[in-house]
Design a protein around this motif. Structure first.
Motif, PDB file in Angstrom:
ATOM      1  N   ILE A  67      62.711  62.288  37.738  1.00 36.61           N
ATOM      2  CA  ILE A  67      62.982  60.855  37.923  1.00 36.61           C
ATOM      3  C   ILE A  67      61.925  60.032  37.201  1.00 36.61           C
ATOM      4  O   ILE A  67      62.238  59.078  36.497  1.00 36.61           O
ATOM      5  N   GLU A  68      60.664  60.410  37.352  1.00 41.90           N
ATOM      6  CA  GLU A  68      59.580  59.669  36.716  1.00 41.90           C
ATOM      7  C   GLU A  68      59.632  59.774  35.193  1.00 41.90           C
ATOM      8  O   GLU A  68      59.213  58.848  34.493  1.00 41.90           O
ATOM      9  N   ARG A  69      60.145  60.876  34.672  1.00 41.25           N
ATOM     10  CA  ARG A  69      60.289  61.009  33.212  1.00 41.25           C
ATOM     11  C   ARG A  69      61.483  60.223  32.682  1.00 41.25           C
ATOM     12  O   ARG A  69      61.456  59.717  31.574  1.00 41.25           O
ATOM     13  N   LEU A  70      62.540  60.134  33.498  1.00 41.04           N
ATOM     14  CA  LEU A  70      63.765  59.459  33.053  1.00 41.04           C
ATOM     15  C   LEU A  70      63.727  57.948  33.252  1.00 41.04           C
ATOM     16  O   LEU A  70      64.177  57.201  32.395  1.00 41.04           O
ATOM     17  N   TRP A  71      63.227  57.487  34.399  1.00 37.92           N
ATOM     18  CA  TRP A  71      63.292  56.064  34.741  1.00 37.92           C
ATOM     19  C   TRP A  71      61.931  55.389  34.632  1.00 37.92           C
ATOM     20  O   TRP A  71      60.898  56.003  34.910  1.00 37.92           O
ATOM     21  N   ALA A  72      61.969  54.109  34.318  1.00 35.51           N
ATOM     22  CA  ALA A  72      60.778  53.264  34.434  1.00 35.51           C
ATOM     23  C   ALA A  72      60.496  53.109  35.932  1.00 35.51           C
ATOM     24  O   ALA A  72      61.396  53.271  36.774  1.00 35.51           O
ATOM     25  N   GLU A  73      59.254  52.788  36.271  1.00 30.45           N
ATOM     26  CA  GLU A  73      58.851  52.717  37.681  1.00 30.45           C
ATOM     27  C   GLU A  73      59.724  51.779  38.504  1.00 30.45           C
ATOM     28  O   GLU A  73      60.030  52.051  39.661  1.00 30.45           O
ATOM     29  N   ASP A  74      60.146  50.670  37.925  1.00 26.18           N
ATOM     30  CA  ASP A  74      60.990  49.716  38.651  1.00 26.18           C
ATOM     31  C   ASP A  74      62.445  49.803  38.201  1.00 26.18           C
ATOM     32  O   ASP A  74      63.228  48.883  38.391  1.00 26.18           O
ATOM     33  N   GLY A  75      62.820  50.946  37.620  1.00 26.15           N
ATOM     34  CA  GLY A  75      64.194  51.140  37.158  1.00 26.15           C
ATOM     35  C   GLY A  75      65.191  51.051  38.299  1.00 26.15           C
ATOM     36  O   GLY A  75      64.864  51.280  39.466  1.00 26.15           O
ATOM     37  N   VAL A  76      66.420  50.724  37.937  1.00 28.74           N
ATOM     38  CA  VAL A  76      67.458  50.534  38.938  1.00 28.74           C
ATOM     39  C   VAL A  76      68.701  51.343  38.559  1.00 28.74           C
ATOM     40  O   VAL A  76      69.041  51.474  37.390  1.00 28.74           O
ATOM     41  N   HIS A  77      69.325  51.909  39.584  1.00 28.26           N
ATOM     42  CA  HIS A  77      70.576  52.661  39.462  1.00 28.26           C
ATOM     43  C   HIS A  77      71.625  51.843  40.200  1.00 28.26           C
ATOM     44  O   HIS A  77      71.514  51.632  41.414  1.00 28.26           O
ATOM     45  N   LEU A  78      72.616  51.346  39.474  1.00 28.56           N
ATOM     46  CA  LEU A  78      73.665  50.502  40.051  1.00 28.56           C
ATOM     47  C   LEU A  78      74.993  51.245  39.950  1.00 28.56           C
ATOM     48  O   LEU A  78      75.360  51.719  38.877  1.00 28.56           O
ATOM     49  N   VAL A  79      75.684  51.348  41.074  1.00 26.50           N
ATOM     50  CA  VAL A  79      76.932  52.103  41.110  1.00 26.50           C
ATOM     51  C   VAL A  79      78.082  51.176  41.451  1.00 26.50           C
ATOM     52  O   VAL A  79      78.017  50.414  42.425  1.00 26.50           O
ATOM     53  N   HIS A  80      79.130  51.260  40.640  1.00 28.70           N
ATOM     54  CA  HIS A  80      80.371  50.561  40.939  1.00 28.70           C
ATOM     55  C   HIS A  80      81.031  51.330  42.078  1.00 28.70           C
ATOM     56  O   HIS A  80      81.427  52.479  41.900  1.00 28.70           O
ATOM     57  N   PRO A  81      81.106  50.745  43.284  1.00 24.37           N
ATOM     58  CA  PRO A  81      81.564  51.505  44.449  1.00 24.37           C
ATOM     59  C   PRO A  81      83.042  51.884  44.358  1.00 24.37           C
ATOM     60  O   PRO A  81      83.826  51.218  43.684  1.00 24.37           O
TER      61      PRO A  81
END
Length: 139
Positions: free
Chosen positions: A28-42
Motif C-alpha cells: 500500500i505504501e509503495r502504491l499510494w501516496a500517504e493521503d491517497g484515496v480509493h473511491l468506489v462506485h457502489p
C-alpha cells in the motif's frame, strides 16, 4: 516514473491477494501516496438505498494508509482468504500523463471462471504513487 502502466496494474491486483498483512501494508505504501484515496462506485442496491434516504451521489471512500489497509484486508478476508477467488489485472493498462486506466477480474480459484471485475482509473503523483483511485466494479 519507471514502472509501466501494466506493471502498476499487476502490482495493484497482486496487493488484493497478498496474505501477509505486513507485506500488504508495505505494498500500500509503495502504491499510494500517504493521503491517497480509493473511491468506489457502489453497487446499485447501495446507491438506491442511499438515494432513498437523501444521499444523491453515494461514494464509498477510503483515505490514507490506515483506511486503505482496512479496505484491502476486508476484501482479502471476504474473497481471497477462503480460497474461493483471486484477483488479476487484465492486459489492458494504458497511461495518459498522470492517469492510468486498467481492468481487473475476480476469478474462481477452482475453475478459473470469471466471477466479477471492474475498471480502475488511478491518478499518480510526481513519484508515481496513487493520489486518487476511482474504482468502477462490474463487467
Amino acid at each position: 516514473m519507471t514502472t509501466s502502466a501494466q506493471q502498476l496494474a499487476d502490482r495493484y491486483a497482486a496487493l488484493w491477494t497478498e496474505r501477509d498483512a505486513g507485506a500488504r501494508r508495505k505494498a500500500i505504501e509503495r502504491l499510494w501516496a500517504e493521503d491517497g484515496v480509493h473511491l468506489v462506485h457502489p453497487p446499485e442496491e447501495i446507491r438506491a438505498e442511499a438515494v432513498r434516504v437523501g444521499f444523491p451521489e453515494p461514494v464509498l471512500e477510503a483515505r490514507g494508509y490506515r483506511e486503505l489497509e482496512f479496505r484491502v484486508a476486508r476484501a482479502y478476508q471476504e474473497f481471497v482468504a477462503p480460497g474461493e477467488f483471486t484477483f488479476r489485472a487484465r492486459e489492458d493498462a494504458v497511461r495518459l500523463r498522470d492517469v492510468v486506466r486498467f481492468s481487473w477480474e475476480m476469478v474462481s480459484v477452482g475453475t478459473g471462471e470469471l466471477a466479477g471485475g471492474g475498471v480502475e482509473f488511478v491518478v499518480l503523483d510526481a513519484d508515481g504513487r496513487i493520489t486518487a483511485d476511482y474504482q468502477f466494479p462490474g463487467l
